[in-house]
Design a protein around this motif. Structure first.
Motif, PDB file in Angstrom:
ATOM      1  N   CYS A  52       0.838  -1.190   0.000  1.00 43.30           N
ATOM      2  CA  CYS A  52       0.000   0.000   0.000  1.00 43.30           C
ATOM      3  C   CYS A  52       0.879   1.250   0.000  1.00 43.30           C
ATOM      4  N   VAL A  53       0.689   2.066  -1.023  1.00 43.11           N
ATOM      5  CA  VAL A  53       1.422   3.320  -1.153  1.00 43.11           C
ATOM      6  C   VAL A  53       0.393   4.425  -1.329  1.00 43.11           C
ATOM      7  N   LYS A  54       0.574   5.496  -0.589  1.00 40.34           N
ATOM      8  CA  LYS A  54      -0.364   6.605  -0.644  1.00 40.34           C
ATOM      9  C   LYS A  54       0.360   7.850  -1.135  1.00 40.34           C
ATOM     10  N   ILE A  55      -0.201   8.489  -2.150  1.00 39.99           N
ATOM     11  CA  ILE A  55       0.270   9.802  -2.594  1.00 39.99           C
ATOM     12  C   ILE A  55      -0.747  10.793  -2.064  1.00 39.99           C
ATOM     13  N   ASN A  56      -0.286  11.655  -1.170  1.00 36.45           N
ATOM     14  CA  ASN A  56      -1.171  12.539  -0.438  1.00 36.45           C
ATOM     15  C   ASN A  56      -2.267  11.686   0.189  1.00 36.45           C
ATOM     16  N   GLU A  57      -3.476  11.650  -0.341  1.00 30.90           N
ATOM     17  CA  GLU A  57      -4.540  10.833   0.262  1.00 30.90           C
ATOM     18  C   GLU A  57      -5.044   9.725  -0.655  1.00 30.90           C
ATOM     19  N   GLU A  58      -4.416   9.533  -1.817  1.00 35.25           N
ATOM     20  CA  GLU A  58      -4.858   8.515  -2.773  1.00 35.25           C
ATOM     21  C   GLU A  58      -4.041   7.237  -2.608  1.00 35.25           C
ATOM     22  N   LEU A  59      -4.723   6.089  -2.483  1.00 37.65           N
ATOM     23  CA  LEU A  59      -4.066   4.802  -2.250  1.00 37.65           C
ATOM     24  C   LEU A  59      -3.799   4.050  -3.555  1.00 37.65           C
ATOM     25  N   PHE A  60      -2.650   3.345  -3.570  1.00 36.87           N
ATOM     26  CA  PHE A  60      -2.248   2.526  -4.709  1.00 36.87           C
ATOM     27  C   PHE A  60      -1.680   1.213  -4.193  1.00 36.87           C
ATOM     28  N   GLY A  61      -1.798   0.171  -4.985  1.00 40.71           N
ATOM     29  CA  GLY A  61      -1.138  -1.102  -4.708  1.00 40.71           C
ATOM     30  C   GLY A  61       0.079  -1.201  -5.613  1.00 40.71           C
ATOM     31  N   VAL A  62       1.267  -1.324  -5.035  1.00 37.11           N
ATOM     32  CA  VAL A  62       2.513  -1.312  -5.797  1.00 37.11           C
ATOM     33  C   VAL A  62       3.305  -2.569  -5.454  1.00 37.11           C
ATOM     34  N   SER A  63       4.023  -3.093  -6.430  1.00 30.97           N
ATOM     35  CA  SER A  63       4.918  -4.218  -6.204  1.00 30.97           C
ATOM     36  C   SER A  63       6.338  -3.776  -6.533  1.00 30.97           C
ATOM     37  N   PRO A  64       7.339  -4.513  -6.070  1.00 34.12           N
ATOM     38  CA  PRO A  64       8.711  -4.155  -6.432  1.00 34.12           C
ATOM     39  C   PRO A  64       8.921  -4.101  -7.950  1.00 34.12           C
ATOM     40  N   ASP A  65       8.199  -4.934  -8.691  1.00 30.22           N
ATOM     41  CA  ASP A  65       8.328  -4.941 -10.143  1.00 30.22           C
ATOM     42  C   ASP A  65       7.659  -3.748 -10.818  1.00 30.22           C
ATOM     43  N   SER A  66       6.688  -3.139 -10.156  1.00 27.67           N
ATOM     44  CA  SER A  66       5.947  -2.034 -10.775  1.00 27.67           C
ATOM     45  C   SER A  66       6.328  -0.662 -10.237  1.00 27.67           C
ATOM     46  N   VAL A  67       7.298  -0.588  -9.339  1.00 33.99           N
ATOM     47  CA  VAL A  67       7.594   0.687  -8.680  1.00 33.99           C
ATOM     48  C   VAL A  67       8.087   1.753  -9.663  1.00 33.99           C
ATOM     49  N   GLU A  68       8.898   1.389 -10.637  1.00 33.55           N
ATOM     50  CA  GLU A  68       9.382   2.391 -11.603  1.00 33.55           C
ATOM     51  C   GLU A  68       8.233   2.915 -12.453  1.00 33.55           C
ATOM     52  N   SER A  69       7.380   2.033 -12.910  1.00 36.18           N
ATOM     53  CA  SER A  69       6.210   2.446 -13.684  1.00 36.18           C
ATOM     54  C   SER A  69       5.295   3.333 -12.844  1.00 36.18           C
ATOM     55  N   PHE A  70       5.084   2.946 -11.594  1.00 35.25           N
ATOM     56  CA  PHE A  70       4.281   3.751 -10.667  1.00 35.25           C
ATOM     57  C   PHE A  70       4.869   5.150 -10.526  1.00 35.25           C
ATOM     58  N   PHE A  71       6.183   5.236 -10.380  1.00 37.74           N
ATOM     59  CA  PHE A  71       6.839   6.536 -10.231  1.00 37.74           C
ATOM     60  C   PHE A  71       6.608   7.393 -11.475  1.00 37.74           C
ATOM     61  N   GLU A  72       6.797   6.798 -12.641  1.00 43.33           N
ATOM     62  CA  GLU A  72       6.642   7.540 -13.896  1.00 43.33           C
ATOM     63  C   GLU A  72       5.198   7.981 -14.133  1.00 43.33           C
ATOM     64  N   THR A  73       4.243   7.078 -13.914  1.00 41.57           N
ATOM     65  CA  THR A  73       2.856   7.383 -14.271  1.00 41.57           C
ATOM     66  C   THR A  73       2.070   8.107 -13.186  1.00 41.57           C
ATOM     67  N   GLU A  74       2.375   7.842 -11.934  1.00 43.46           N
ATOM     68  CA  GLU A  74       1.581   8.441 -10.857  1.00 43.46           C
ATOM     69  C   GLU A  74       2.275   9.581 -10.130  1.00 43.46           C
ATOM     70  N   VAL A  75       3.561   9.414  -9.848  1.00 39.88           N
ATOM     71  CA  VAL A  75       4.263  10.430  -9.065  1.00 39.88           C
ATOM     72  C   VAL A  75       4.619  11.629  -9.926  1.00 39.88           C
ATOM     73  N   LEU A  76       5.311  11.396 -11.025  1.00 41.19           N
ATOM     74  CA  LEU A  76       5.796  12.514 -11.841  1.00 41.19           C
ATOM     75  C   LEU A  76       4.665  13.358 -12.409  1.00 41.19           C
ATOM     76  N   ARG A  77       3.563  12.751 -12.748  1.00 50.37           N
ATOM     77  CA  ARG A  77       2.463  13.543 -13.330  1.00 50.37           C
ATOM     78  C   ARG A  77       1.774  14.440 -12.302  1.00 50.37           C
ATOM     79  N   ARG A  78       1.999  14.185 -11.036  1.00 48.72           N
ATOM     80  CA  ARG A  78       1.378  14.998  -9.986  1.00 48.72           C
ATOM     81  C   ARG A  78       2.245  16.178  -9.535  1.00 48.72           C
TER      82      ARG A  78
END
Length: 79
Positions: A52-78
């Protein structure tokens, strides 16, 4: 921006430590330390969906294999 990663027992077993390390590396590589704060938290109640990873108040399910994709698609766009 605040990113909170669950470090509870279930998420720990699913790789939360790896996710924290990788997010730290990605943030440092892009020199975003002044814009992104990483925090740890115990159970956030979404264990079935991966770490479970939360950006501000939004929850996401992340795996070690998807963390880079998560960073690119969810973190950087915010930013």
């Amino acid at each position: 921006m605040t990113i909170t990663i669950c470090i509870g027992s279930s998420c720990h077993l699913k790789g939360s430590r790896t996710i924290i390390q990788k997010l730290g590396e990605l943030i440092a590589a892009r020199q975003l330390n002044d814009k992104i704060e990483l925090n740890g938290s115990f159970c956030m109640g979404e264990c079935a969906n991966g770490v479970c990873v939360k950006i501000n108040e939004e929850l996401f399910g992340v795996s070690p294999d998807s963390v880079e994709s998560f960073f690119e698609t969810e973190v950087l766009r915010r930013l």
